[in-house]
Design an enzyme around this catalytic site. Structure first.
Site, short mmCIF file in Angstrom:
data_model
loop_
_atom_site.label_atom_id
_atom_site.label_comp_id
_atom_site.label_asym_id
_atom_site.label_seq_id
_atom_site.Cartn_x
_atom_site.Cartn_y
_atom_site.Cartn_z
N ASN A 40 7.35 10.53 -7.40
CA ASN A 40 8.64 9.95 -7.78
C ASN A 40 9.05 8.82 -6.84
OD1 ASN A 40 11.03 9.93 -9.34
ND2 ASN A 40 12.10 10.99 -7.68
N ASP A 66 3.14 7.92 -1.22
CA ASP A 66 4.22 8.89 -1.02
C ASP A 66 4.17 9.86 -2.20
OD1 ASP A 66 6.68 10.12 -0.23
OD2 ASP A 66 7.35 8.22 0.64
N ARG A 74 -16.09 -11.48 6.46
CA ARG A 74 -16.41 -12.13 7.74
C ARG A 74 -17.66 -12.99 7.59
NH1 ARG A 74 -14.11 -8.17 11.23
NH2 ARG A 74 -12.10 -7.82 10.26
N LYS A 110 0.83 -1.22 0.00
CA LYS A 110 0.00 0.00 0.00
C LYS A 110 0.85 1.26 0.00
CE LYS A 110 -3.70 -2.18 2.73
NZ LYS A 110 -3.02 -3.40 3.19
O1 OMP Z 1 -5.04 -5.50 2.86
C1 OMP Z 1 -5.86 -4.67 2.51
O2 OMP Z 1 -5.71 -4.12 1.42
C2 OMP Z 1 -7.00 -4.28 3.35
C3 OMP Z 1 -7.71 -3.18 2.91
C4 OMP Z 1 -8.87 -2.79 3.58
O3 OMP Z 1 -9.54 -1.82 3.19
N1 OMP Z 1 -9.27 -3.50 4.67
C5 OMP Z 1 -8.58 -4.59 5.13
O4 OMP Z 1 -9.02 -5.20 6.11
N2 OMP Z 1 -7.42 -4.96 4.49
C6 OMP Z 1 -6.64 -6.11 5.01
O5 OMP Z 1 -7.42 -7.29 4.93
C7 OMP Z 1 -7.14 -8.12 6.04
C8 OMP Z 1 -8.46 -8.41 6.76
O6 OMP Z 1 -8.26 -9.39 7.69
P1 OMP Z 1 -9.45 -9.85 8.66
O7 OMP Z 1 -9.76 -8.67 9.51
O8 OMP Z 1 -8.86 -10.99 9.41
O9 OMP Z 1 -10.58 -10.24 7.77
C9 OMP Z 1 -6.13 -7.40 6.92
O10 OMP Z 1 -4.85 -7.93 6.65
C10 OMP Z 1 -6.17 -5.96 6.43
O11 OMP Z 1 -4.92 -5.37 6.47
#
Ligand code: OMP
Length: 167
Positions: free
Chosen positions: A31, A28, A144, A25
């Site tokens: 460049n 920044d 979930r 993700k």
């Molecule tokens: O990894 C992501 O891009 C992410 C984006 C987002 O908007 N929401 C989100 O929950 N995630 C990632 O998705 C995973 C969700 O994990 P659980 O909460 O176990 O379902 C985590 O590793 C978060 O960092």
């Protein structure tokens, strides 16, 4: 995992035949982000991401940096609004749009910059497929069991309805 073990873990997993989504993700200045994403492409990852809120100039710089890799360029996607964010969190940042509408705005911007898709809530997946086209990839994290959703996470049912990938 990457913070703990670094690029060697990526290489080890690739040697075992895995395609890697390097979910760092990046966010920044244009460049710096372009160089970070190019380094990910040098590693040979399958997909990499940035934050769409880094803006159009950042996303365009990243797109151009990856174009240099031709057919070997990883898929490039952008995080729209994190699923943990609710309206009150956006208001704290001075953003008056709802999370869904702000995510839609960022997803359209991402598409305009030539990226391959976005990370979004599964709750937004059907709308985004309709508005942005079937080819634009949607990755929906935070899935979930039905009834236990938090924030803008969603059930497996919601995710199945529109997304290309889930985490
Ligand atoms: O990894 C992501 O891009 C992410 C984006 C987002 O908007 N929401 C989100 O929950 N995630 C990632 O998705 C995973 C969700 O994990 P659980 O909460 O176990 O379902 C985590 O590793 C978060 O960092």
């Amino acid at each position: 995992m990457f913070t703990l073990f670094g690029p060697q873990l990526v290489r080890d997993l690739q040697q075992r035949g895995f395609d890697i989504f390097l979910d760092l993700k990046f966010h920044d200045i244009p460049n710096t982000t372009a160089h970070a994403v190019a380094a990910a492409a040098d590693l040979g990852v399958w997909m990499v991401n940035v934050h769409a809120s880094g803006g159009a100039r950042m996303m365009t710089a990243v797109r151009e940096a990856l174009n240099a890799f031709g057919n070997d360029a990883p898929l490039l996607i952008a995080v729209t609004v994190l699923t943990s964010m609710e309206s009150s969190d956006l208001l704290d940042l001075g953003i008056t749009l709802s999370p869904a509408d702000y995510a839609a705005k960022l997803a359209q911007l991402t598409k305009n910059c030539g990226l391959d898709g976005v990370v979004c809530s599964a709750q937004e997946a059907v709308r985004f497929k309709q508005e942005l086209g079937q080819a634009f990839k949607l990755i929906t994290p935070g899935i979930r069991p039905a009834g236990s959703e938090a924030g803008r996470s969603a059930s497996h049912y919601d995710a199945r309805a529109g997304a290309d990938g889930r985490r």
